[in-house]
Write an enzyme that holds these catalytic residues in place. Structure first.
Site, PDB file in Angstrom:
ATOM      1  N   ARG A  40     -10.207   2.891   8.197  1.00  0.00           N
ATOM      2  CA  ARG A  40      -9.950   1.499   8.513  1.00  0.00           C
ATOM      3  C   ARG A  40     -11.208   0.829   9.051  1.00  0.00           C
ATOM      4  NH1 ARG A  40      -4.156   2.053   9.015  1.00  0.00           N
ATOM      5  NH2 ARG A  40      -3.090   0.195   9.669  1.00  0.00           N
ATOM      6  N   LYS A  91       0.828  -1.220   0.000  1.00  0.00           N
ATOM      7  CA  LYS A  91       0.000   0.000   0.000  1.00  0.00           C
ATOM      8  C   LYS A  91       0.863   1.271   0.000  1.00  0.00           C
ATOM      9  CE  LYS A  91      -2.576  -0.005   3.585  1.00  0.00           C
ATOM     10  NZ  LYS A  91      -2.108   1.002   4.532  1.00  0.00           N
ATOM     11  N   ARG A 145      10.088  -2.820  12.322  1.00  0.00           N
ATOM     12  CA  ARG A 145       9.064  -2.126  13.107  1.00  0.00           C
ATOM     13  C   ARG A 145       8.548  -3.054  14.202  1.00  0.00           C
ATOM     14  NH1 ARG A 145       4.863   0.499   8.855  1.00  0.00           N
ATOM     15  NH2 ARG A 145       3.451  -0.432  10.339  1.00  0.00           N
ATOM     16  N   ARG A 200      10.049  -7.777   6.639  1.00  0.00           N
ATOM     17  CA  ARG A 200      10.132  -6.378   6.179  1.00  0.00           C
ATOM     18  C   ARG A 200      11.098  -5.584   7.069  1.00  0.00           C
ATOM     19  NH1 ARG A 200       4.816  -2.626   5.413  1.00  0.00           N
ATOM     20  NH2 ARG A 200       4.650  -2.722   7.677  1.00  0.00           N
ATOM     21  N   ARG A 223      -2.853  -7.380  13.747  1.00  0.00           N
ATOM     22  CA  ARG A 223      -3.140  -6.367  12.720  1.00  0.00           C
ATOM     23  C   ARG A 223      -3.952  -6.950  11.571  1.00  0.00           C
ATOM     24  NH1 ARG A 223       2.469  -4.375  10.963  1.00  0.00           N
ATOM     25  NH2 ARG A 223       1.551  -2.566   9.966  1.00  0.00           N
TER      26      ARG A 223
HETATM   27  P1  AMP Z   1       0.079   1.427   9.364  1.00  0.00           P
HETATM   28  O1  AMP Z   1       1.447   2.001   9.170  1.00  0.00           O
HETATM   29  O2  AMP Z   1      -0.923   2.016   8.416  1.00  0.00           O
HETATM   30  O3  AMP Z   1       0.077  -0.074   9.356  1.00  0.00           O
HETATM   31  O4  AMP Z   1      -0.408   1.873  10.824  1.00  0.00           O
HETATM   32  C1  AMP Z   1       0.310   1.520  11.980  1.00  0.00           C
HETATM   33  C2  AMP Z   1      -0.567   1.654  13.200  1.00  0.00           C
HETATM   34  O5  AMP Z   1      -1.034   3.018  13.323  1.00  0.00           O
HETATM   35  C3  AMP Z   1      -1.842   0.823  13.203  1.00  0.00           C
HETATM   36  O6  AMP Z   1      -1.596  -0.504  13.606  1.00  0.00           O
HETATM   37  C4  AMP Z   1      -2.697   1.610  14.209  1.00  0.00           C
HETATM   38  O7  AMP Z   1      -2.274   1.394  15.531  1.00  0.00           O
HETATM   39  C5  AMP Z   1      -2.364   3.053  13.847  1.00  0.00           C
HETATM   40  N1  AMP Z   1      -3.279   3.577  12.796  1.00  0.00           N
HETATM   41  C6  AMP Z   1      -2.938   3.929  11.518  1.00  0.00           C
HETATM   42  N2  AMP Z   1      -4.021   4.361  10.839  1.00  0.00           N
HETATM   43  C7  AMP Z   1      -5.076   4.277  11.695  1.00  0.00           C
HETATM   44  C8  AMP Z   1      -6.464   4.541  11.570  1.00  0.00           C
HETATM   45  N3  AMP Z   1      -7.021   4.972  10.424  1.00  0.00           N
HETATM   46  N4  AMP Z   1      -7.243   4.332  12.665  1.00  0.00           N
HETATM   47  C9  AMP Z   1      -6.730   3.894  13.827  1.00  0.00           C
HETATM   48  N5  AMP Z   1      -5.426   3.594  13.997  1.00  0.00           N
HETATM   49  C10 AMP Z   1      -4.591   3.776  12.948  1.00  0.00           C
END
Ligand code: AMP
Length: 210
Positions: free
Chosen positions: A88, A13, A153, A122, A164
């Site tokens: 989300r 993504k 990470r 990753r 996740r």
């Molecule tokens: P990502 O890098 O998009 O995988 O996001 C990493 C983490 O950030 C997620 O596991 C959530 O804890 C938080 N996060 C990112 N986007 C959102 C969202 N739209 N709503 C709630 N938490 C988010």
């Protein structure tokens, strides 16, 4: 052009968002990146966000929406944007609808087994943000672009990955129905360029129509 990118962690993504941002001249807005910045800054909010992210849970909607709302008010979003990591859930999509209309939704799909395999290996560059994979041939542990030592990470560790992906499955699938005809689905089983080609064609047509 106001776009949403849907795709589980590891679906490619972020890479796709960067390509769209460069070709169609819209900022990539990643809520995950914004939260990582907030977590880095510390303080009460930073600590809370950090522990939620480490456990693989979502940040509460009120916080997420406020952060996003402030970002969309900035000047560079006037001509459009590409949302990466938001919405989300259906609740977030409904909140977003009150703020603005969306032109299209790109949904990147890959079986969960493959996503898990990609995620555990990753690795990220702390300096330039480049993403590499420890399972790729020629992987050295250092960034291919700037030479900095790569890191994993916290939420790419196996326990957090499972959480996740489960959260993703439960919350994001209904969004496909919510956005209906605006959704374009693409498989990311191939290379990043192969995945992007049909998306670029789709968005070029969309842009020409506008
Ligand atoms: P990502 O890098 O998009 O995988 O996001 C990493 C983490 O950030 C997620 O596991 C959530 O804890 C938080 N996060 C990112 N986007 C959102 C969202 N739209 N709503 C709630 N938490 C988010």
């Amino acid at each position: 052009m106001k776009l949403i990118l849907l795709g589980a962690a590891g679906s490619g993504k972020g890479t796709m968002a960067k390509k769209i941002a460069a070709d169609f001249n819209v900022p990539q807005i990643s809520t995950g990146d914004m939260f990582r910045e907030i977590a880095k800054k510390g303080g009460e909010l930073g600590e809370k966000v950090k522990s939620l992210m480490e456990s693989g849970a979502l940040v509460p909607n009120e916080i997420t929406f406020e952060v996003l709302k402030q970002r969309l008010k900035q000047k560079d979003c006037k001509k459009g944007f590409i949302l990466d990591g938001f919405p989300r859930s259906l609740a977030q999509a409904e909140m977003l609808q009150k703020l603005t209309d969306i032109d299209a939704v790109i949904s990147i799909e890959l079986p969960f087994k493959q996503l898990e395999q990609r995620l555990v290996s990753r690795r990220i560059c702390p300096k330039c943000g480049d993403i590499d994979n420890a399972s790729y041939q020629g992987y050295t542990g250092n960034c291919r672009k700037c030479g900095t030592k790569l890191f994993q990470r916290d939420d790419d560790k196996p326990e957090a990955i499972k959480a996740r992906l489960e959260v993703y499955k439960k919350d994001v699938t209904p969004l496909i129905d919510f956005y209906g005809e605006k959704v374009m689905t693409v498989s990311s089983a191939g290379s990043p360029d192969e995945t992007y080609a049909p998306v670029k064609t789709f968005l070029s047509k969309l842009e020409a129509k506008a």
